[in-house]
Motif scaffolding. Structure first.
Motif, short mmCIF file in Angstrom:
data_model
loop_
_atom_site.label_atom_id
_atom_site.label_comp_id
_atom_site.label_asym_id
_atom_site.label_seq_id
_atom_site.Cartn_x
_atom_site.Cartn_y
_atom_site.Cartn_z
N LEU A 1 0.82 -1.21 0.00
CA LEU A 1 0.00 0.00 0.00
C LEU A 1 0.86 1.26 0.00
O LEU A 1 0.53 2.24 -0.67
N THR A 2 1.97 1.21 0.73
CA THR A 2 2.89 2.35 0.75
C THR A 2 3.49 2.58 -0.64
O THR A 2 3.59 3.71 -1.11
N LEU A 3 3.86 1.50 -1.30
CA LEU A 3 4.41 1.60 -2.65
C LEU A 3 3.38 2.15 -3.63
O LEU A 3 3.70 3.02 -4.46
N LEU A 4 2.16 1.69 -3.55
CA LEU A 4 1.10 2.20 -4.42
C LEU A 4 0.81 3.68 -4.15
O LEU A 4 0.62 4.47 -5.08
N ALA A 5 0.78 4.06 -2.89
CA ALA A 5 0.54 5.46 -2.55
C ALA A 5 1.67 6.35 -3.04
O ALA A 5 1.44 7.46 -3.55
N THR A 6 2.91 5.88 -2.93
CA THR A 6 4.05 6.66 -3.43
C THR A 6 3.98 6.80 -4.94
O THR A 6 4.24 7.88 -5.49
N GLY A 7 3.64 5.75 -5.64
CA GLY A 7 3.49 5.82 -7.10
C GLY A 7 2.39 6.78 -7.50
O GLY A 7 2.54 7.54 -8.47
N TRP A 8 1.29 6.78 -6.79
CA TRP A 8 0.19 7.70 -7.10
C TRP A 8 0.61 9.14 -6.87
O TRP A 8 0.32 10.02 -7.68
N MET A 9 1.35 9.40 -5.79
CA MET A 9 1.80 10.76 -5.51
C MET A 9 2.82 11.23 -6.55
O MET A 9 2.82 12.39 -6.95
N LEU A 10 3.69 10.34 -7.01
CA LEU A 10 4.64 10.71 -8.06
C LEU A 10 3.93 11.01 -9.37
O LEU A 10 4.34 11.87 -10.13
N TRP A 11 2.86 10.29 -9.64
CA TRP A 11 2.08 10.51 -10.87
C TRP A 11 1.42 11.89 -10.85
O TRP A 11 1.24 12.50 -11.90
N LEU A 12 1.13 12.42 -9.67
CA LEU A 12 0.49 13.73 -9.55
C LEU A 12 1.47 14.90 -9.69
O LEU A 12 1.03 16.04 -9.82
N LEU A 13 2.77 14.63 -9.66
CA LEU A 13 3.75 15.71 -9.78
C LEU A 13 3.67 16.38 -11.15
O LEU A 13 3.44 15.71 -12.16
N PRO A 14 3.87 17.69 -11.21
CA PRO A 14 3.75 18.41 -12.50
C PRO A 14 5.02 18.30 -13.34
O PRO A 14 5.72 19.27 -13.57
N VAL A 15 5.33 17.11 -13.82
CA VAL A 15 6.53 16.88 -14.62
C VAL A 15 6.30 17.44 -16.02
O VAL A 15 5.28 17.19 -16.65
N GLY A 16 7.26 18.21 -16.50
CA GLY A 16 7.18 18.77 -17.84
C GLY A 16 6.43 20.08 -17.94
O GLY A 16 6.18 20.56 -19.03
#
Length: 74
Positions: free
Chosen positions: A12-27
């Protein structure tokens, strides 16, 4: 704590971290060179499509499509 519980918490921690990284404004930032290069590449691609439609040649000096009599736009 059983191993299954510990593994579930880690998953669950790994999934939550992946979701938070996906929300970052990259680009989308204006400061970093990577984002500026990507933005310029998208602009050139759009200019290339417009230039091909309007018949303007590609200028290697400024990297845009325009007629020879037009000034360079930097």
């Amino acid at each position: 704590m059983t191993p299954e519980t510990f593994i579930s918490i880690l998953a669950l921690t790994l999934l939550a971290t992946g979701w938070m990284l996906w929300l970052l404004p990259v680009g989308t930032c204006a400061q970093c060179p990577h984002c500026r290069i990507e933005k310029l590449a998208r602009e050139r691609e759009g200019d290339g499509q417009v230039g091909a439609v309007h018949g303007g040649p590609f200028c290697p000096v400024c990297g845009r499509h325009h007629r020879r009599e037009e000034d360079h736009r930097f």
